[in-house]
Design an enzyme around this catalytic site. Structure first.
Site, short mmCIF file in Angstrom:
data_model
loop_
_atom_site.label_atom_id
_atom_site.label_comp_id
_atom_site.label_asym_id
_atom_site.label_seq_id
_atom_site.Cartn_x
_atom_site.Cartn_y
_atom_site.Cartn_z
N THR A 154 1.34 3.26 -6.80
CA THR A 154 1.98 3.81 -5.40
C THR A 154 1.44 5.04 -5.19
O THR A 154 0.49 5.61 -6.05
CB THR A 154 3.38 3.68 -5.33
OG1 THR A 154 3.78 3.94 -3.94
CG2 THR A 154 3.94 4.99 -6.21
N VAL A 187 0.99 -0.95 0.12
CA VAL A 187 -0.04 0.10 -0.04
C VAL A 187 0.80 1.37 -0.04
O VAL A 187 1.88 1.28 0.60
CB VAL A 187 -0.95 0.28 1.32
CG1 VAL A 187 -1.66 1.27 1.22
CG2 VAL A 187 -1.85 -1.19 1.34
N CYS A 188 0.71 2.02 -0.66
CA CYS A 188 1.20 3.61 -0.84
C CYS A 188 2.81 3.26 -1.18
O CYS A 188 3.01 2.57 -1.91
CB CYS A 188 1.05 4.26 0.39
SG CYS A 188 1.36 5.93 0.39
N THR A 189 3.45 3.89 -0.51
CA THR A 189 5.21 3.89 -1.00
C THR A 189 5.75 2.49 -0.52
O THR A 189 6.83 2.19 -0.83
CB THR A 189 5.88 5.10 -0.37
OG1 THR A 189 5.36 5.32 0.91
CG2 THR A 189 5.58 6.27 -1.22
#
Length: 233
Positions: free
Chosen positions: A118, A98-100
């Site tokens: 991302t 999830v995300c970075t």
């Protein structure tokens, strides 16, 4: 279903707790929060999370998930973290982020040749790790599943539940969580936020993480040197 979330200092807790709340509703789900030690892990929200297992003691996950946050740069540079990810990825059914957190998977060489997404502010760096950048909120490619920035983790979780347990069960989980978004403001993407808000965000990043692009690129070069040519998708 054994689910392991990686913890590291300055993790964004919602990247982890959002999908954890969703995935925990699957039948037989068992969650572990895995870190180098059992010491409390500070988040970027100002409070700590308690790991439940270490790299040495964690069970082999069926689902491996890496959240993001300002701490990803150090996680990407930590050999023990990357080694654990590579080891458990070999036996995992799903390798996710999830995300970075996607960039941490990338630094471990686990996104080469895979479509991925991302956080919008780091999207441009995916290709450096051999990933195929896709600007969508949730992206699936074979057994890789990646979510966009922070709140996308809930959408990612529901999409993964649907892939494993079916859409009807995912709808049941969504209802049980009353996940029915109706944000009071409409600035959740760079296209909607407006120039002033976007510049304010970029100034914050420049102040607190000015070295991030250079460290991302260094981690990508280290991964490439160790892994050799990228595989074909």
């Amino acid at each position: 279903m054994q689910i392991s979330f990686l913890l590291f200092p300055q993790v964004t807790q919602l990247d982890m707790t959002g999908p954890a709340q969703v995935l925990s509703r699957m039948p037989g789900a068992k969650l572990e929060l895995v870190a180098k030690t059992l010491d409390p892990v500070p988040t970027d929200a100002g409070f700590a999370l308690l790991p439940t297992a270490t790299f040495a003691s964690a069970a082999q996950p069926d689902i491996l998930c890496v959240p993001g946050g300002f701490g990803v740069t150090r996680a990407m540079e930590d050999d023990a973290t990357l080694s654990w990810l590579r080891d458990v990825a070999e036996g995992a059914q799903w390798i996710t982020s999830v995300c970075t957190g996607a960039l941490v998977l990338g630094a471990a060489g686990l996104l080469r040749g895979y479509r991925a997404t991302t956080h919008w502010a780091s999207h441009e760096f995916l290709a450096a790790f051999g990933a195929i950048p896709v600007k969508e909120r949730v992206v699936f490619d074979r057994n890789r599943a990646t979510g966009g920035g922070v709140t996308a983790g809930i959408d990612f979780g529901l999409a993964l539940v649907a892939a494993i347990e079916g859409a009807d069960y995912a709808r049941f989980v969504q209802l049980s969580l009353e996940y029915d978004p109706a944000p009071p403001l409409d600035s959740g993407s760079p296209d909607k936020a407006g120039a002033a808000t976007l510049e304010r965000y970029r100034a914050m990043v420049a102040k607190h993480a000015a070295d991030r692009p250079a460290r991302y690129r260094a981690a990508a070069e280290k991964m490439k040197a160790a892994a050799g040519p990228s595989p074909r998708p």
